[in-house]
Write a protein that holds these residues in place. Structure first.
Motif, PDB file in Angstrom:
ATOM      1  N   PHE A 270       0.836  -1.201   0.000  1.00 29.73           N
ATOM      2  CA  PHE A 270       0.000   0.000   0.000  1.00 29.73           C
ATOM      3  C   PHE A 270       0.873   1.254   0.000  1.00 29.73           C
ATOM      4  O   PHE A 270       0.609   2.214  -0.751  1.00 29.73           O
ATOM      5  N   TYR A 274       0.803   4.087  -3.090  1.00 32.08           N
ATOM      6  CA  TYR A 274       0.206   5.406  -2.871  1.00 32.08           C
ATOM      7  C   TYR A 274       1.207   6.446  -2.355  1.00 32.08           C
ATOM      8  O   TYR A 274       0.811   7.524  -1.917  1.00 32.08           O
ATOM      9  N   PHE A 294      -9.749   9.846   1.038  1.00 34.02           N
ATOM     10  CA  PHE A 294      -9.353   8.874   0.021  1.00 34.02           C
ATOM     11  C   PHE A 294     -10.543   8.534  -0.874  1.00 34.02           C
ATOM     12  O   PHE A 294     -11.708   8.719  -0.496  1.00 34.02           O
ATOM     13  N   LYS A 298      -9.188   3.308  -2.445  1.00 35.73           N
ATOM     14  CA  LYS A 298      -7.944   3.504  -1.700  1.00 35.73           C
ATOM     15  C   LYS A 298      -8.149   3.207  -0.215  1.00 35.73           C
ATOM     16  O   LYS A 298      -7.306   2.559   0.427  1.00 35.73           O
ATOM     17  N   GLU A 301      -8.436  -0.529   0.193  1.00 39.01           N
ATOM     18  CA  GLU A 301      -7.126  -1.170   0.018  1.00 39.01           C
ATOM     19  C   GLU A 301      -6.260  -0.982   1.269  1.00 39.01           C
ATOM     20  O   GLU A 301      -5.511  -1.893   1.649  1.00 39.01           O
TER      21      GLU A 301
END
Length: 386
Positions: A270, A274, A294, A298, A301
């Motif tokens: 992750f 990101y 987010f 996102k 996740e």
């Protein structure tokens, strides 16, 4: 909308009247009329954030919030957003649970017969006409063993709440009648999984619930550090109630479990995807989502890449199975929507209530007029009963 039932005023000897004759004849488990086993939406102090579109999307039929009694001094309680919202929801056909909150964590309980107690009962006389006969369930107290001075969590707490409860009972009998549509519960008990919370005052609390025929049962708030910590709540309250009584679970969560993992590193996958630095901690990612919400993908996740979260992804389903399995759950309500208090000054030591929410408006981007989805929406919908 569920059928509104008159208050049950029975002793344990007469509890058989709550059992269907067919079940009794066949030796089946008792069926208690007000053991709805429902799962509803809890808003706590934030009933002003209620959105009927979101209630419909989540298939929620029950709504719960509370009213802080000192707010009565600020004007007509009928105009307070908590009361106006809960009564509007009832008028729209939703079933409702409403708790009266008595915050005495910074002042001593008023003594019976004192001017301060008279003032507290006068507040009740202003509030009760606005909700009695309108809400389905009225809970006397929010979290008395937290909303009190630690030194007064003894018979002084019991005396105060018993005085208030008798006043509410008298009001309902005199003003709402035998077929009043509002039933009464005492609420709520916290951390019964800890032996030091099962005090003489808690015993007296349960004795009052059991011995007062106008009280339908007790509310519990299992905010716990592990799923198995919910069972001690049931082990404590159920043997201490009349067989015809039911219980509420108007708040429950794994907030203390979540808190233990705020300083865990976020998953490397992750972080790389990101743009977070290696070793970024969970709380820092949450803070980033608060600062710039987010996308739903996102956010999911982030949670899906966190083993501490995914290992508890069945929490809502498992807890409802536990409570419903007793045959005595009236209503459970789960945290429905993140609020501003959850995100203010967020850091590694703040209780992460925001991870509990069905809707996540402070960490997930909105979907047009609807708030961003939290992790729990699908399970919440699936757990609804027609």
């Amino acid at each position: 909308m569920l059928r509104r039932l008159p208050a049950i005023a029975l002793t344990a000897i007469l509890a058989v009247s709550t059992v269907t004759h067919a079940a009794a004849a066949e030796g089946a488990e008792p069926v208690i009329d007000n053991a709805y086993g429902a799962l509803g939406a809890n808003f706590n102090q934030n009933l002003d954030s209620l959105d009927y579109r979101e209630l419909r999307e989540a298939r929620a039929q029950w709504v719960r919030g509370f009213f802080p009694m000192p707010a009565t001094d600020q004007g007509d309680p009928a105009g307070h957003f908590a009361i106006s919202t809960i009564t509007e929801a009832a008028g729209r056909g939703f079933d409702t649970v409403f708790s009266l909150k008595f915050p005495y964590d910074a002042a001593s309980f008023p003594a019976p017969g004192s001017a301060k107690m008279a003032a507290e009962l006068a507040r009740l006389d202003k509030v009760l006409p606005t909700v009695m006969g309108k809400v389905d369930i009225l809970t006397i107290g929010n979290e008395p063993f937290i909303e009190s001075l630690p030194a007064e969590r003894d018979q002084r707490l019991n005396t105060f709440y018993e005085t208030v409860a008798r006043h509410v009972i008298d009001y309902r009998r005199e003003r709402c009648g035998a077929d009043c549509g509002t039933t009464l519960y005492m609420g709520a008990l916290n951390r019964l999984d800890l032996p030091d919370r099962r005090t003489p005052a808690a015993e007296r609390w349960m004795a009052f619930v059991r011995e007062t025929p106008e009280i339908e049962g007790v509310d519990i708030h299992p905010h716990i550090p592990a799923p198995e910590n919910a069972q001690p709540f049931l082990d404590y309250i159920l043997p201490r109630m009349r067989p015809d009584q039911t219980f509420l679970v108007t708040e429950f969560s794994l907030v203390w479990y979540w808190q233990r993992h705020l300083k865990d590193p976020v998953s490397a996958q992750f972080a790389q995807k990101y743009g977070f630095a290696p070793g970024t901690q969970v709380w820092q990612v949450i803070k980033a989502a608060i600062d710039a919400p987010f996308s739903e993908r996102k956010w999911e996740e982030f949670l899906a890449g966190s083993p501490w979260f995914t290992s508890q992804a069945g929490f809502l389903r498992d807890q409802m199975e536990l409570y419903r399995g007793t045959g005595r759950l009236a209503v459970a309500t789960y945290g429905f929507k993140q609020d501003d208090l959850m995100v203010a000054n967020f850091g590694p030591d703040k209780a992460p209530w925001l991870l509990n929410s069905v809707y996540a408006p402070y960490t997930v981007q909105p979907r047009g007029v609807l708030s961003g989805r939290g992790h729990w929406l699908d399970d919440f919908r699936a757990l609804q009963r027609s």
